[in-house]
Design an enzyme around this catalytic site. Structure first.
Site, short mmCIF file in Angstrom:
data_model
loop_
_atom_site.label_atom_id
_atom_site.label_comp_id
_atom_site.label_asym_id
_atom_site.label_seq_id
_atom_site.Cartn_x
_atom_site.Cartn_y
_atom_site.Cartn_z
N GLU A 1 0.83 -1.20 0.00
CA GLU A 1 0.00 0.00 0.00
C GLU A 1 0.87 1.26 0.00
O GLU A 1 0.62 2.22 -0.73
CB GLU A 1 -0.91 -0.01 1.22
CG GLU A 1 -1.69 1.27 1.43
CD GLU A 1 -1.65 1.75 2.87
OE1 GLU A 1 -1.36 2.95 3.08
OE2 GLU A 1 -1.90 0.94 3.78
N GLU B 1 10.23 1.85 1.95
CA GLU B 1 8.92 1.65 2.57
C GLU B 1 8.88 0.50 3.56
O GLU B 1 8.13 0.55 4.53
CB GLU B 1 7.86 1.45 1.48
CG GLU B 1 7.75 2.57 0.47
CD GLU B 1 7.35 3.89 1.11
OE1 GLU B 1 6.87 3.91 2.26
OE2 GLU B 1 7.51 4.94 0.45
#
Length: 227
Positions: free
Chosen positions: A46, A121
């Site tokens: 995401e 991330e």
């Protein structure tokens, strides 16, 4: 509101059109995602789509869109059973452009070619000085450290006891103790498995003069796939 369900003939992808007089229009892509372990793999992905796509290869575009456009909402959220990508705007023309950005990011993320996005991330080692201790950092890793609590751990333990041998009790956001077990290749494989039109439900909400333009946009992406 009037609600219309569209089904893409080639792939089976769904789109719910919730038509009413609200000019705060919303476009959303939702994928049914599960957590096979505690590495937070759906949560990491995401975050990774905000770092550019084939058509929009800017690592900063997501944040520029948040602050330099007329968007009323721009975000993405991971839940225990799905990951959703909603965007809103008072401008129908702008929403169509934002829908193209989101759709390209979901289906053609730069992550698939750039390992540095994974390292940013998910997790990476950090050593500022040879004499310093080796540490771990990363966007999702740091976020989930902040969300760690006795209550959250107790709830997950409860689910594991109630449904042993299933994925229900896995930490979909990622357990910092297990996030470093995640690899770039596993994240790419996860995208290939779950980010497919057949596993996608799209949404349009509000008042549209030309909702068919959004159907045409999605068909342009979906038609490259088989069911």
């Amino acid at each position: 509101a009037s609600v219309v369900l569209f089904v893409h003939q080639k792939t089976g992808a769904e789109l719910y059109y919730i038509a009413n007089d609200d000019t705060n229009r919303i476009f959303d892509l939702t994928f049914r995602t599960e957590s096979p372990d505690d590495t937070g793999i759906p949560h990491v992905f995401e975050h990774a789509i905000t770092d550019g796509s084939e058509k929009y290869p800017s690592r900063q575009l997501f944040y520029n869109l948040q602050y330099q456009t007329y968007t009323t909402y721009l975000n993405a959220t991971t839940f225990d059973r799905c990951t959703t990508y909603p965007v809103g705007s008072m401008s129908e023309a702008q929403l169509l452009k934002l829908a193209d950005y989101y759709t390209d990011s979901c289906f053609h993320p730069l992550l698939m070619e750039d390992e540095t996005i994974f390292r940013t991330e998910a997790w990476r080692y950090r050593l500022d000085d040879p004499e310093d201790p080796l540490t771990i950092e990363g966007t999702v890793y740091s976020e989930m450290l902040g969300k760690r609590s006795v209550e959250r751990s107790s709830y997950l333990n409860f689910l594991q006891d109630m449904f042993p041998g299933t994925t229900v009790g896995n930490e979909f956001g990622g357990d910092p103790d297990h996030i470093p077990e995640l690899t770039w290749q596993r994240l790419k494989d996860y995208h290939e498995q779950y980010y497919h039109p057949s596993n996608c439900t799209a949404y349009l909400y509000g008042r549209f003069e030309d909702y068919a333009a959004f159907l045409e946009l999605l068909d342009g992406y979906f038609s490259a796939y088989e069911k």
